[in-house]
Design a protein around this motif. Structure first.
Motif, PDB file in Angstrom:
ATOM      1  N   UNK A   1       7.412   3.133  -7.923  1.00 51.23           N
ATOM      2  CA  UNK A   1       6.019   2.766  -7.625  1.00 51.23           C
ATOM      3  C   UNK A   1       5.827   1.251  -7.659  1.00 51.23           C
ATOM      4  N   UNK A   2       6.470   0.622  -8.623  1.00 54.32           N
ATOM      5  CA  UNK A   2       6.385  -0.839  -8.741  1.00 54.32           C
ATOM      6  C   UNK A   2       6.955  -1.519  -7.490  1.00 54.32           C
ATOM      7  N   UNK A   3       8.106  -1.059  -7.038  1.00 57.59           N
ATOM      8  CA  UNK A   3       8.730  -1.619  -5.833  1.00 57.59           C
ATOM      9  C   UNK A   3       7.852  -1.401  -4.609  1.00 57.59           C
ATOM     10  N   UNK A   4       7.280  -0.198  -4.497  1.00 59.25           N
ATOM     11  CA  UNK A   4       6.444   0.110  -3.333  1.00 59.25           C
ATOM     12  C   UNK A   4       5.154  -0.712  -3.335  1.00 59.25           C
ATOM     13  N   UNK A   5       4.632  -1.025  -4.502  1.00 54.61           N
ATOM     14  CA  UNK A   5       3.440  -1.869  -4.559  1.00 54.61           C
ATOM     15  C   UNK A   5       3.750  -3.276  -4.058  1.00 54.61           C
ATOM     16  N   UNK A   6       4.957  -3.741  -4.360  1.00 55.25           N
ATOM     17  CA  UNK A   6       5.353  -5.092  -3.951  1.00 55.25           C
ATOM     18  C   UNK A   6       5.674  -5.171  -2.462  1.00 55.25           C
TER      19      UNK A   6
ATOM     20  N   UNK B   1       2.074  13.833  -5.397  1.00 54.39           N
ATOM     21  CA  UNK B   1       1.094  12.989  -4.716  1.00 54.39           C
ATOM     22  C   UNK B   1       1.211  11.502  -5.008  1.00 54.39           C
ATOM     23  N   UNK B   2       2.358  11.065  -5.545  1.00 58.08           N
ATOM     24  CA  UNK B   2       2.535   9.643  -5.888  1.00 58.08           C
ATOM     25  C   UNK B   2       2.965   8.805  -4.682  1.00 58.08           C
ATOM     26  N   UNK B   3       3.671   9.439  -3.759  1.00 59.87           N
ATOM     27  CA  UNK B   3       4.184   8.753  -2.567  1.00 59.87           C
ATOM     28  C   UNK B   3       4.012   9.656  -1.349  1.00 59.87           C
ATOM     29  N   UNK B   4       4.155   9.041  -0.168  1.00 60.70           N
ATOM     30  CA  UNK B   4       4.252   9.804   1.081  1.00 60.70           C
ATOM     31  C   UNK B   4       5.483   9.301   1.829  1.00 60.70           C
ATOM     32  N   UNK B   5       6.112  10.217   2.573  1.00 59.14           N
ATOM     33  CA  UNK B   5       7.258   9.855   3.415  1.00 59.14           C
ATOM     34  C   UNK B   5       6.863  10.099   4.862  1.00 59.14           C
ATOM     35  N   UNK B   6       7.157   9.111   5.708  1.00 63.19           N
ATOM     36  CA  UNK B   6       6.826   9.235   7.127  1.00 63.19           C
ATOM     37  C   UNK B   6       8.000   8.759   7.967  1.00 63.19           C
ATOM     38  N   UNK B   7       8.234   9.457   9.071  1.00 58.62           N
ATOM     39  CA  UNK B   7       9.289   9.053  10.003  1.00 58.62           C
ATOM     40  C   UNK B   7       8.823   7.823  10.788  1.00 58.62           C
ATOM     41  N   UNK B   8       9.769   6.940  11.066  1.00 54.36           N
ATOM     42  CA  UNK B   8       9.493   5.743  11.859  1.00 54.36           C
ATOM     43  C   UNK B   8       9.135   6.164  13.290  1.00 54.36           C
TER      44      UNK B   8
ATOM     45  N   UNK C   1      -0.570   7.241  -6.714  1.00 52.45           N
ATOM     46  CA  UNK C   1       0.583   6.471  -7.162  1.00 52.45           C
ATOM     47  C   UNK C   1       0.196   5.119  -7.718  1.00 52.45           C
ATOM     48  N   UNK C   2      -0.769   4.468  -7.077  1.00 53.69           N
ATOM     49  CA  UNK C   2      -1.242   3.148  -7.563  1.00 53.69           C
ATOM     50  C   UNK C   2      -1.876   3.269  -8.955  1.00 53.69           C
ATOM     51  N   UNK C   3      -2.659   4.322  -9.145  1.00 50.90           N
ATOM     52  CA  UNK C   3      -3.300   4.532 -10.457  1.00 50.90           C
ATOM     53  C   UNK C   3      -2.258   4.824 -11.526  1.00 50.90           C
ATOM     54  N   UNK C   4      -1.276   5.658 -11.183  1.00 50.59           N
ATOM     55  CA  UNK C   4      -0.209   5.980 -12.136  1.00 50.59           C
ATOM     56  C   UNK C   4       0.652   4.751 -12.418  1.00 50.59           C
ATOM     57  N   UNK C   5       0.885   3.916 -11.410  1.00 41.11           N
ATOM     58  CA  UNK C   5       1.657   2.685 -11.608  1.00 41.11           C
ATOM     59  C   UNK C   5       0.929   1.770 -12.589  1.00 41.11           C
ATOM     60  N   UNK C   6      -0.373   1.621 -12.418  1.00 42.62           N
ATOM     61  CA  UNK C   6      -1.159   0.780 -13.335  1.00 42.62           C
ATOM     62  C   UNK C   6      -1.069   1.319 -14.759  1.00 42.62           C
TER      63      UNK C   6
END
Length: 143
Positions: free
Chosen positions: A37-42, A73-80, A95-100
């Motif tokens: 989550x930290x990496x995805x926020x950055x 429900x912390x992340x979503x995966x999508x095809x390019x 995910x943002x709330x859980x990361x905080x």
């Protein structure tokens, strides 16, 4: 050389950290999930293969970790859109709330651990740990 004493202290700190994180992040988050989550926020979105080096685990384990995170429900995966072989992972609002929350749990651990140490010695400790982090690997550890 004080490596034996250092090793004992380091092991205790890691054990205490793991216990603190496991008990305070549960049941909705793990330390590895917090790292993702930290990496995805950055970085907004990342490929699963880009996450593996940060987690020191196998690609299969990253996939299982992401499966659990998506289910919760912390992340979503999508095809390019241009290349369907590429999957992008991004953080959700949950995910943002859980990361905080997770970052506060981590911060609380280190604040408590550093509390008995003077501000000057905290700065010294940070400086010395920074030196360790950039030190070249010993000969026996290089490929």
């Amino acid at each position: 050389m004080h490596s034996s004493e250092f090793s004992k202290i380091w092991h205790k700190i890691l054990k205490d950290y793991k216990l603190h994180m496991d008990s305070n992040l549960a049941p909705t988050l793990t330390d590895a999930q917090l790292t993702v989550l930290e990496l995805l926020q950055e970085r907004d979105a990342m490929k699963p293969s880009d996450l593996a080096p940060h987690l020191a685990t196998s690609p299969a384990a990253v996939t299982m970790l992401l499966d659990r995170m998506e289910k919760n429900g912390l992340i979503v995966r999508e095809r390019d859109a241009a290349d369907r072989r590429i999957v992008w992972v991004s953080i959700t609002e949950v995910g943002r709330k859980e990361a905080a929350r997770g970052l506060k749990v981590r911060s609380d651990f280190f604040a408590e651990a550093l509390d008995p140490i003077s501000s000057h010695n905290q700065q010294l400790l940070l400086y010395l740990m920074g030196k360790m982090a950039v030190a070249p690997a010993p000969e026996s550890m290089t490929p």
